[in-house]
Design a protein around this motif. Structure first.
Motif, PDB file in Angstrom:
ATOM      1  N   ASP A 123      66.806  -2.628  33.368  1.00 41.11           N
ATOM      2  CA  ASP A 123      65.918  -3.578  34.059  1.00 41.11           C
ATOM      3  C   ASP A 123      65.069  -4.326  33.023  1.00 41.11           C
ATOM      4  OD1 ASP A 123      64.556  -4.979  35.963  1.00 41.11           O
ATOM      5  OD2 ASP A 123      63.413  -3.265  36.737  1.00 41.11           O
ATOM      6  N   PRO A 124      65.706  -5.116  32.179  1.00 41.18           N
ATOM      7  CA  PRO A 124      64.977  -5.729  31.054  1.00 41.18           C
ATOM      8  C   PRO A 124      64.199  -6.972  31.458  1.00 41.18           C
ATOM      9  CG  PRO A 124      67.272  -6.405  30.997  1.00 41.18           C
ATOM     10  CD  PRO A 124      67.131  -5.469  32.165  1.00 41.18           C
ATOM     11  N   THR A 125      63.217  -7.323  30.658  1.00 37.75           N
ATOM     12  CA  THR A 125      62.538  -8.621  30.792  1.00 37.75           C
ATOM     13  C   THR A 125      63.349  -9.652  30.000  1.00 37.75           C
ATOM     14  OG1 THR A 125      61.239  -8.297  28.790  1.00 37.75           O
ATOM     15  CG2 THR A 125      60.279  -7.474  30.850  1.00 37.75           C
ATOM     16  N   ALA A 126      63.036 -10.932  30.259  1.00 35.59           N
ATOM     17  CA  ALA A 126      63.709 -12.001  29.512  1.00 35.59           C
ATOM     18  C   ALA A 126      63.419 -11.864  28.012  1.00 35.59           C
ATOM     19  CB  ALA A 126      63.255 -13.361  30.027  1.00 35.59           C
ATOM     20  N   GLN A 127      62.187 -11.480  27.687  1.00 38.59           N
ATOM     21  CA  GLN A 127      61.829 -11.326  26.277  1.00 38.59           C
ATOM     22  C   GLN A 127      62.666 -10.216  25.625  1.00 38.59           C
ATOM     23  OE1 GLN A 127      60.145 -13.203  24.329  1.00 38.59           O
ATOM     24  NE2 GLN A 127      60.321 -11.840  22.556  1.00 38.59           N
ATOM     25  N   GLU A 128      62.870  -9.123  26.355  1.00 43.08           N
ATOM     26  CA  GLU A 128      63.693  -8.031  25.803  1.00 43.08           C
ATOM     27  C   GLU A 128      65.137  -8.483  25.605  1.00 43.08           C
ATOM     28  OE1 GLU A 128      61.264  -4.132  27.497  1.00 43.08           O
ATOM     29  OE2 GLU A 128      62.712  -5.133  28.804  1.00 43.08           O
ATOM     30  N   LEU A 151      70.301 -11.225  32.416  1.00 45.54           N
ATOM     31  CA  LEU A 151      69.368 -10.800  33.480  1.00 45.54           C
ATOM     32  C   LEU A 151      70.096 -10.707  34.823  1.00 45.54           C
ATOM     33  CD1 LEU A 151      66.221 -12.907  32.518  1.00 45.54           C
ATOM     34  CD2 LEU A 151      66.469 -10.412  32.338  1.00 45.54           C
TER      35      LEU A 151
END
Ligand code: FES
Ligand code: FES
Length: 159
Positions: A123-128, A151
């Protein structure tokens, strides 16, 4: 076969490949030329562009920086191992749907890098995602579509 050649055996995408190669042969060249798996691309050939990224024993790896003899006994996944026959896996499908590729040269490396990443971070963020692909160069997309693709794939895989 030269006097220096050594026997190697490795499992790639569930199939055992055996052969003989010179100790200086890179894993990328072994996979492409001895195994015929040309989905692994070669760009810089010195560890910078990420086009040759594959998964070796569960870790994303630059195939241009590893020797074939070092991979003896390893379990490897290349981009050819992602789809089931003609059916794309969710990550490939997301790249398709989000225009995550243009010329496609960087795509095998992007896919393999993101495959390992999503296994550890579903469940990553866009930054990750941006940090994940920061070692893989793309000259076409501007990266936004690739980030969206990863994503989307993450969301699909969590369903
Ligand atoms: Fe391996 Fe560029 S070809 S990192
Ligand atoms: Fe062309 Fe990435 S799609 S280099």
């Amino acid at each position: 076969m030269s006097e220096d050649s050594q026997a190697v055996s490795m499992t790639i995408n569930g199939h055992v490949y055996t052969g003989h190669c010179e100790p200086r042969l890179t894993l990328a060249d072994f996979i492409r030329h001895e195994c015929g798996l040309t989905g692994t691309h070669l760009g810089c050939e010195h560890g910078v562009c990420g086009a040759c990224t594959i998964i070796v024993d569960g870790r994303s790896t630059r195939a241009c920086l590893m020797l074939a003899v070092q991979a003896d006994g390893c379990v490897i996944t290349t981009v050819e191992g992602l789809a089931s026959g003609a059916e794309l896996n969710p990550l490939q499908e997301a790249f398709w749907n989000n225009h995550g590729l243009q010329c496609g040269f960087c795509t095998p490396g992007m896919l393999m890098c993101a495959t390992e990443f999503l296994e550890g971070n579903p469940d990553p963020t866009a930054q990750e995602v941006r940090e994940c692909i920061s070692g893989n160069l793309c000259r076409c997309t501007g990266y936004d579509a690739i980030v969206r693709s990863v994503l989307d794939a993450a969301a699909e895989l969590r369903r």
